[in-house]
Design an enzyme around this catalytic site. Structure first.
Site, mmCIF file in Angstrom:
data_model
loop_
_atom_site.group_PDB
_atom_site.id
_atom_site.type_symbol
_atom_site.label_atom_id
_atom_site.label_comp_id
_atom_site.label_asym_id
_atom_site.label_seq_id
_atom_site.Cartn_x
_atom_site.Cartn_y
_atom_site.Cartn_z
ATOM 1 N N GLY A 1 0.842 -1.204 0.000
ATOM 2 C CA GLY A 1 0.000 0.000 0.000
ATOM 3 C C GLY A 1 0.871 1.246 0.000
ATOM 4 N NE ARG B 1 14.021 16.285 -2.890
ATOM 5 C CZ ARG B 1 14.627 16.761 -1.804
ATOM 6 N NH1 ARG B 1 14.636 16.040 -0.699
ATOM 7 N NH2 ARG B 1 15.230 17.927 -1.847
ATOM 8 C CB VAL C 1 16.680 6.124 -2.503
ATOM 9 C CG1 VAL C 1 17.423 5.071 -3.323
ATOM 10 C CG2 VAL C 1 16.132 5.512 -1.210
ATOM 11 C CB VAL C 2 17.178 9.354 -6.617
ATOM 12 C CG1 VAL C 2 17.827 9.956 -7.860
ATOM 13 C CG2 VAL C 2 16.178 8.258 -7.001
ATOM 14 N NE ARG D 1 -1.163 -4.889 -0.656
ATOM 15 C CZ ARG D 1 -1.999 -3.877 -0.424
ATOM 16 N NH1 ARG D 1 -3.022 -3.670 -1.216
ATOM 17 N NH2 ARG D 1 -1.810 -3.079 0.607
ATOM 18 N N GLY E 1 6.050 -2.359 3.405
ATOM 19 C CA GLY E 1 5.756 -2.948 4.712
ATOM 20 C C GLY E 1 6.387 -4.321 4.877
ATOM 21 C CG ASP E 2 6.209 -6.617 8.710
ATOM 22 O OD1 ASP E 2 7.381 -6.199 8.774
ATOM 23 O OD2 ASP E 2 5.464 -6.738 9.697
ATOM 24 N N GLY E 3 5.334 -7.302 4.270
ATOM 25 C CA GLY E 3 5.221 -8.188 3.110
ATOM 26 C C GLY E 3 6.340 -7.894 2.117
ATOM 27 C CB SER E 4 7.549 -4.699 0.715
ATOM 28 O OG SER E 4 6.258 -4.310 0.315
ATOM 29 C CB THR F 1 2.816 0.693 6.042
ATOM 30 O OG1 THR F 1 1.458 0.513 6.484
ATOM 31 C CG2 THR F 1 3.734 0.268 7.171
ATOM 32 C CG ASP G 1 -1.525 -0.187 8.043
ATOM 33 O OD1 ASP G 1 -2.394 0.682 7.857
ATOM 34 O OD2 ASP G 1 -1.384 -1.181 7.305
ATOM 35 C CG ASP H 1 1.415 -2.849 10.057
ATOM 36 O OD1 ASP H 1 2.319 -2.212 9.467
ATOM 37 O OD2 ASP H 1 0.630 -3.604 9.455
ATOM 38 N NE ARG I 1 -14.466 16.929 18.313
ATOM 39 C CZ ARG I 1 -14.648 16.283 19.461
ATOM 40 N NH1 ARG I 1 -15.645 16.599 20.245
ATOM 41 N NH2 ARG I 1 -13.840 15.324 19.833
ATOM 42 N NE ARG J 1 -2.296 -4.611 5.544
ATOM 43 C CZ ARG J 1 -1.967 -4.994 4.323
ATOM 44 N NH1 ARG J 1 -1.999 -6.254 3.997
ATOM 45 N NH2 ARG J 1 -1.587 -4.118 3.436
ATOM 46 C CD GLU K 1 -8.354 -1.541 7.597
ATOM 47 O OE1 GLU K 1 -9.153 -1.816 6.699
ATOM 48 O OE2 GLU K 1 -7.178 -1.190 7.382
HETATM 49 P P1 ADP Z 1 3.195 -4.564 2.650
HETATM 50 O O1 ADP Z 1 4.576 -4.523 2.100
HETATM 51 O O2 ADP Z 1 2.582 -3.214 2.755
HETATM 52 O O3 ADP Z 1 3.100 -5.397 3.909
HETATM 53 P P2 ADP Z 1 1.986 -6.752 1.129
HETATM 54 O O4 ADP Z 1 1.885 -7.684 2.303
HETATM 55 O O5 ADP Z 1 0.824 -6.655 0.228
HETATM 56 O O6 ADP Z 1 2.265 -5.250 1.555
HETATM 57 O O7 ADP Z 1 3.283 -7.182 0.302
HETATM 58 C C1 ADP Z 1 3.677 -6.451 -0.826
HETATM 59 C C2 ADP Z 1 4.309 -7.377 -1.818
HETATM 60 O O8 ADP Z 1 5.493 -7.970 -1.243
HETATM 61 C C3 ADP Z 1 3.484 -8.590 -2.231
HETATM 62 O O9 ADP Z 1 2.542 -8.275 -3.217
HETATM 63 C C4 ADP Z 1 4.549 -9.510 -2.771
HETATM 64 O O10 ADP Z 1 4.968 -9.115 -4.050
HETATM 65 C C5 ADP Z 1 5.684 -9.263 -1.793
HETATM 66 N N1 ADP Z 1 5.622 -10.288 -0.741
HETATM 67 C C6 ADP Z 1 4.765 -10.340 0.289
HETATM 68 N N2 ADP Z 1 4.955 -11.456 1.027
HETATM 69 C C7 ADP Z 1 5.956 -12.126 0.443
HETATM 70 C C8 ADP Z 1 6.639 -13.364 0.712
HETATM 71 N N3 ADP Z 1 6.291 -14.124 1.738
HETATM 72 N N4 ADP Z 1 7.627 -13.728 -0.121
HETATM 73 C C9 ADP Z 1 7.972 -12.959 -1.163
HETATM 74 N N5 ADP Z 1 7.367 -11.797 -1.487
HETATM 75 C C10 ADP Z 1 6.377 -11.363 -0.694
HETATM 76 O O1 F6P Z 2 -1.466 -1.160 4.654
HETATM 77 C C1 F6P Z 2 -2.051 0.050 4.326
HETATM 78 C C2 F6P Z 2 -3.548 -0.124 4.133
HETATM 79 O O2 F6P Z 2 -4.099 1.137 3.785
HETATM 80 C C3 F6P Z 2 -4.284 -0.727 5.317
HETATM 81 O O3 F6P Z 2 -4.533 0.215 6.332
HETATM 82 C C4 F6P Z 2 -5.532 -1.247 4.653
HETATM 83 O O4 F6P Z 2 -6.056 -2.340 5.361
HETATM 84 C C5 F6P Z 2 -5.015 -1.703 3.308
HETATM 85 O O5 F6P Z 2 -3.792 -1.027 3.066
HETATM 86 C C6 F6P Z 2 -5.974 -1.420 2.183
HETATM 87 O O6 F6P Z 2 -5.438 -1.971 1.030
HETATM 88 P P1 F6P Z 2 -6.000 -1.674 -0.440
HETATM 89 O O7 F6P Z 2 -5.398 -0.370 -0.877
HETATM 90 O O8 F6P Z 2 -5.511 -2.817 -1.224
HETATM 91 O O9 F6P Z 2 -7.481 -1.563 -0.346
#
Ligand code: ADP
Ligand code: F6P
Length: 320
Positions: A11, A21, A23-24, A72, A102-105, A125, A127, A129, A154, A171, A222
């Site tokens: 996200g 900016r 980084v570059v 994603r 975020g963590d996923g990335s 992110t 969040d 989180d 309000r 999230r 949420e």
């Molecule tokens: P965020 O980075 O905000 O936590 P996501 O969880 O959607 O968002 O992860 C972003 C992207 O990172 C995913 O679409 C995928 O390309 C990559 N990714 C997430 N989890 C994994 C994983 N376990 N292994 C490899 N790539 C991942």
């Molecule tokens: O991780 C950021 C976030 O905005 C969360 O707060 C929310 O749950 C999610 O992304 C929404 O994702 P999408 O943009 O895919 O609807």
């Protein structure tokens, strides 16, 4: 390293542009070339990659979103996807990558590092989180946006002597909801981390009503099981206070980044490049007790983020 790449993933968050900016400009000042990878990991797989020069990041520090686009990418979670990405890194001469997300990335960054492309994560992110860091880029702007929106709510809530039940993003986490709730003086805050039922909210409304309160703001993360519509309906039925539900939604993700996000992004982007310059990868840049540090990605991903329980108690105490 001679050439590094930069991408934004997951996200988007206000301040990601300031990080790009940084980084570059940092990399160029250290004598490295930078390749902008578009659409997150999709760009690595599709070869959607272009060189970035000093002036390519002009006029972006104040803009929300990400000029590199974000996405994603399911394919990147597969062995084949990662191998194509590694091959493309070689093709484009990319020796290391700054991954803003975020963590996923970061999981993706860890996988790429294991395949011989050193990556450094920069937390981005709204969040806040990510366990390994006290702060993530975008959090401050999102809180300020949410606060401003609730301030508007309000006005109408007060005029009609109603209860507004407002959903904020986050999230599975309640950090954004907690800080927003405190900032808007919410009568109750519902987050996934702390058990607090709609009955508890109704009791709080009753207690404060007896003490003269005429309108009520309830902030709900949420990640809480019930929807704000369900909660509003229940509050109206149980307390008799006319209630309305509002979902703030994606407005929280946009807008001009605050000072804090621009500055944090600038520092963190620079710290990531410093690491790659030294040939160090598989790290995440973190903000820890007021300073910028870095951690091993694997260890960072194992960490658990504590919830600000004291803050939650204070919010409850001062909203009576
Ligand atoms: P965020 O980075 O905000 O936590 P996501 O969880 O959607 O968002 O992860 C972003 C992207 O990172 C995913 O679409 C995928 O390309 C990559 N990714 C997430 N989890 C994994 C994983 N376990 N292994 C490899 N790539 C991942
Ligand atoms: O991780 C950021 C976030 O905005 C969360 O707060 C929310 O749950 C999610 O992304 C929404 O994702 P999408 O943009 O895919 O609807």
């Amino acid at each position: 390293m001679k050439t590094i790449g930069v991408l934004t993933s997951g996200g988007d968050a206000p301040g990601m542009n300031a990080a790009v900016r940084s980084v570059v400009r940092s990399a160029i000042s250290m004598g490295m070339n930078v390749m902008g990878i578009h659409h997150g990991y999709n760009g690595l797989i599709k070869g959607d990659i272009e060189p970035m020069k000093l002036r390519d990041v002009s006029e972006i520090i104040h803009r929300g979103g990400t000029v590199l686009y974000t996405a994603r990418c399911k394919e990147f979670k597969t062995e084949e996807g990662i191998q194509i990405a590694v091959d493309n890194c070689k093709k484009f001469g990319i020796e290391g990558i700054v991954v803003i997300g975020g963590d996923g990335s970061f999981r993706g960054a860890r996988d790429l590092s294991l395949k011989g492309i050193p990556c450094v994560g920069v937390p981005g992110t709204i969040d806040n989180d990510i366990a390994s860091t006290d702060y993530t880029i975008g959090f401050d702007t999102a809180m300020n946006t949410a606060m401003e929106m609730v301030d508007r709510l309000r006005d109408t809530t007060q005029s009609h002597e109603r209860c507004s039940v407002v959903e904020v993003m986050g999230r599975h986490a309640g950090h954004l909801a907690l800080q927003t709730g405190i900032a808007v003086g919410a009568v109750a805050i519902m987050v996934p981390e702390i058990p607090y039922s709609v009955d508890d909210v109704c009791k709080k409304i009753e207690i404060t009503r007896q003490k003269g309160k005429e309108h009520f703001i309830v902030v709900v993360a949420e990640g809480v099981e019930k929807t704000v519509s369900e909660i509003a309906k229940e509050i109206e039925e149980k307390t008799g206070v006319e209630s309305r539900a509002t979902v703030l939604g994606h407005v929280q993700r946009g807008g001009r980044p605050t000072v804090r996000d621009r500055v944090m992004a600038s520092y963190m982007g620079n710290a990531a490049v410093e690491l790659l310059y030294q040939g160090i990868g598989n790290r995440v840049v973190c903000y820890d007790k007021g300073i910028i540090i870095n951690r091993d990605i694997y260890e960072a991903l194992q960490m658990k983020k504590p919830f600000d329980v004291d803050g939650y108690r204070i919010a409850d105490t001062i909203s009576r």
